[in-house]
Scaffold this active site. Sequence first.
Site, PDB file in Angstrom:
ATOM      1  CG  ASP A  98      -2.232   0.677   0.980  1.00 19.45           C
ATOM      2  OD1 ASP A  98      -2.223   1.784   0.421  1.00 19.45           O
ATOM      3  OD2 ASP A  98      -3.276   0.098   1.336  1.00 19.45           O
ATOM      4  CG  ASP A 206      -4.350   6.234   0.829  1.00 24.78           C
ATOM      5  OD1 ASP A 206      -5.365   5.567   1.062  1.00 24.78           O
ATOM      6  OD2 ASP A 206      -4.110   7.338   1.359  1.00 24.78           O
ATOM      7  CG  HIS A 341      -9.158  -0.065   4.321  1.00 20.16           C
ATOM      8  ND1 HIS A 341      -8.889  -0.217   2.976  1.00 20.16           N
ATOM      9  CD2 HIS A 341      -8.696   1.167   4.651  1.00 20.16           C
ATOM     10  CE1 HIS A 341      -8.292   0.869   2.526  1.00 20.16           C
ATOM     11  NE2 HIS A 341      -8.158   1.730   3.521  1.00 20.16           N
ATOM     12  CG  ASP A 342     -11.153   3.633   3.615  1.00 15.84           C
ATOM     13  OD1 ASP A 342     -10.853   3.618   4.820  1.00 15.84           O
ATOM     14  OD2 ASP A 342     -10.386   4.054   2.727  1.00 15.84           O
TER      15      ASP A 342
END
Length: 586
Positions: A98, A206, A341-342
């Site tokens: 990531d 990201d 995860h969001d």
Amino acid sequence: MPDSWWQEAVIYQVYPSSFKDSNRDGWGDIQGITSQLDYLQRLGVDILWCSPMYKSPQADMGYDISDYKAIDPIYGSNSDLDRLVVELKRRGMKLMMDLVVNHTSEEHAWFRESRASRSNSKRSWYIWKDPRRDQDGGPQPPNNWSQILGEANSAWTYDEETDQYYLSLFTPEQPDLNWENPDVRAAVHDVMRFWLDKGACGYRMDVINLISKDQRFPDAEPSLGPERKYHPGGKYFVNGPRMHEFLQEIKHEVLEKYGAVTVGEMPGVSDVDEIIKTVKRGTGELSMIFIFDVVDIDNVPGKVRMTLQDWSVKDLRRIVSKWQKAMIEKDGWNSVFCENHDNPRSVSRYTDDSDEYRTYGATLLALMQTTLNGTLYVYQGEELGMRNFPKSWDPLKDYKDIEAINFWKKSLDLYGDDPEELARQRKVLEKKARDHARTPMQWNAGPNAGFADEGVKPWMRVNDDYREVNAEKQLSDNSEGGLSVWQFWQRGLANRKMHKDAFTYGDFEDVGAESEEVFAYVRTGKESGKWLVVLNFSGKEVRWELPKSMEVQGWMAGNYTKGRPEKSLEDSVALHPWEGLLGRLV
């Protein structure tokens, strides 16, 4: 058909803190991940994507990085990661890292230097601006942009020592890097090479479309209403003026030299041409991006993420069909996902997560995802049909995410004297909080769901349903009726690979009349022929009319039976609540 190795890969996202604790500290770690690789291989995973494990103060669960080249001790060590790469390779699997380079932690050495003085050589590595002044001469933020993870707050943070503000779009602990500075870009390229040289196959990037800001830094329109002081400024930093230039530089300086795979997190953009420019075969900067239209389906347009609106199956059909067709016609490439995860759990968000229908809702979504064009992403626990935690959980005690905490504090401040409105805000929290995706992985029915040993307190509370919803139970499920959610995913992933010319690369056509309940489409491959997917996105018994031009040879799979469903091949087909069917066409 494929021109890149990653197109038909199944990518599984691990949220490291919640996956598996190996050392009894209540926090998931790299050795815990390594211990479960056989489980992932058995499921059908090709690439393991790990959310950030770099050194971090954990203000935003690792998305605030203080050292890009060191694994945080709570997850293990660089040598633990080296072993993970080796063990993945031994199983024919790869590791995706990531990359978080829109911002750093305020504790990163770069920022410590930057804030030391206005004359420091790294001052220009971040975005510093002089304050506006109020009528008393007090400092005020340079513009009215709101913080992304707490829109009641300013996106700017005041540094009293140097009497300037620095841009911190997400939280004050996450100062934004200044990508206008070529030294910053060179440092990012160096970080990327470091992990690729250690064996990573590529990056999830990201919020990579926020790296270029409009250098005028103008005020945002007052979209949240005149009573609010701060407002979303995305118009001035989402897909900013130099974004494509910066990404092309990354492509040529780093990615092309390693044959790396990339997926860009690019919120706030839905324009087809702009996205195709990013992912077009040959000329695009990235392999693919995450298009958020499906996971934004219940957001109020023009407002922040923590809002709720009703949506319909027609909306889902429109979104999925739009992007399936656009990427095929314009030579781009899709990512396929419903969870990360969001976002909250998909079975709770798009279907019915009750005990009666949870398995059917989760397998309905699995059937849809395993039959769509693009590279498929599975989020940890999605393959089990893990659901949102109960509404009874306490926002001030059980929720851990900074976005949820800020949202609830703001709600209490604004609506503490208005029980009706506060209840509406509580409903948003219960439906949309990122915490729902971050509860510990449910491995078995033992203490702590097998995430951590007995007697260890996990960093976050385990969902109450773990005795019924867990991997051990689903892997060994021999009950009558349909497959477990895990077994259904395993079969679906194998079927996807067997018929990749149709499901991964084939043509897409939505079929049948628009319906309030059913979404149906046909996938066509050169060798595998035509496949019909029929999805009942409702809790009702419905009858779907087969298009007269369509001849069903046989129903090959469904989520109510282990074998082939016995359904009508002519005129119309009866569908149970949340039932999905896969049929071969003549």
